[in-house]
Write an enzyme that holds these catalytic residues in place. Sequence first.
Site, PDB file in Angstrom:
ATOM      1  N   CYS A  42       0.809  -1.227   0.000  1.00 42.54           N
ATOM      2  CA  CYS A  42       0.000   0.000   0.000  1.00 42.54           C
ATOM      3  C   CYS A  42       0.842   1.278   0.000  1.00 42.54           C
ATOM      4  O   CYS A  42       1.418   1.606  -1.020  1.00 42.54           O
ATOM      5  CB  CYS A  42      -1.014  -0.039   1.133  1.00 42.54           C
ATOM      6  SG  CYS A  42      -2.365   1.115   0.866  1.00 42.54           S
ATOM      7  N   HIS A  93      -3.154  -5.447   2.515  1.00 40.06           N
ATOM      8  CA  HIS A  93      -2.775  -5.614   3.923  1.00 40.06           C
ATOM      9  C   HIS A  93      -3.490  -6.872   4.394  1.00 40.06           C
ATOM     10  O   HIS A  93      -4.020  -7.628   3.607  1.00 40.06           O
ATOM     11  CB  HIS A  93      -3.331  -4.454   4.772  1.00 40.06           C
ATOM     12  CG  HIS A  93      -2.867  -3.105   4.419  1.00 40.06           C
ATOM     13  ND1 HIS A  93      -1.674  -2.599   4.856  1.00 40.06           N
ATOM     14  CD2 HIS A  93      -3.459  -2.104   3.724  1.00 40.06           C
ATOM     15  CE1 HIS A  93      -1.561  -1.341   4.441  1.00 40.06           C
ATOM     16  NE2 HIS A  93      -2.620  -1.017   3.753  1.00 40.06           N
TER      17      HIS A  93
HETATM   18  N1  GLN Z   1      -1.974   6.934   2.135  1.00 41.03           N
HETATM   19  C1  GLN Z   1      -2.249   6.024   1.115  1.00 41.03           C
HETATM   20  C2  GLN Z   1      -3.662   6.104   0.541  1.00 41.03           C
HETATM   21  O1  GLN Z   1      -4.635   6.284   1.282  1.00 41.03           O
HETATM   22  C3  GLN Z   1      -1.899   4.613   1.599  1.00 41.03           C
HETATM   23  C4  GLN Z   1      -2.741   4.079   2.734  1.00 41.03           C
HETATM   24  C5  GLN Z   1      -2.318   2.689   3.161  1.00 41.03           C
HETATM   25  O2  GLN Z   1      -1.124   2.345   3.219  1.00 41.03           O
HETATM   26  N2  GLN Z   1      -3.291   1.873   3.553  1.00 41.03           N
HETATM   27  O3  GLN Z   1      -3.818   5.981  -0.663  1.00 41.03           O
END
Ligand code: GLN
Length: 237
Positions: free
Chosen positions: A83, A187
């Site tokens: 992510c 995740h």
């Molecule tokens: N900040 C990023 C987004 O919202 C990644 C979020 C995350 O790692 N879950 O796109």
Amino acid sequence: MMNLYGDRGNVISIQKRCEWRGVSVEVTDVRLGESIRPTECDIFLFGGGQDREQALLADDLSGSKGADLRSISSEGGVVLGVCGGYQLMGSHYETADGEKLPGVGVFDLHTEPRKPEEARLIGNVLVRVPLEDGSHREILGFENHGGRTRLGEGAEPLGRIVSGFGNNGEDGTEGARKMNTYGTYLHGSLLPKNPWFTDRLIETAIRRADDTFTLEPLDDETENTAFESVAGRVRRG
Ligand code: GLN
């Protein structure tokens, strides 16, 4: 700093699946201002993080840390970004506030912010991953991101979405892969739920030192039951 929705479980999964086979594991955290290369690690994990964390570490990443990650990846090193970490492995990420963060450039991709009228992409994800022999296997995880990732011409997705959103919720792609470097929105934690994928990272890493190495199989009944229980629900919608 980069550890969201159970990403730490990826470290634990690698550690345990090695130890259960008598392979010892040393885990090193690389913090802001610290270097990657001297760790001499065999597997590199870059977890997820919100825009705030990503902005805080972008500068640090644009120095030797990013250069090290690029060369480790191009030499066939085993790297997994999840992510927020995955987003920063592309050319750039524009945050929801319009801040343009430079990425490491391991993958030919970039990430655009969510438009005000668009929702965050949240939920369980099931992905079909192509294997070298032409067959497929599935991975399962949980995504929660605003950013929309667009693959460039030269980028290969990690897999195709069976259910969920993946890179952008539009083109059916999920994640990216370049040699032994993987990026994904999953995740969940990813690796405990998908033991075959964990073993692939471990085996690839050890084979770089000993090309005859094979991992002995483990009893994955519990992991497979967990996978099937969520995958079944996801397939039924
Ligand atoms: N900040 C990023 C987004 O919202 C990644 C979020 C995350 O790692 N879950 O796109």
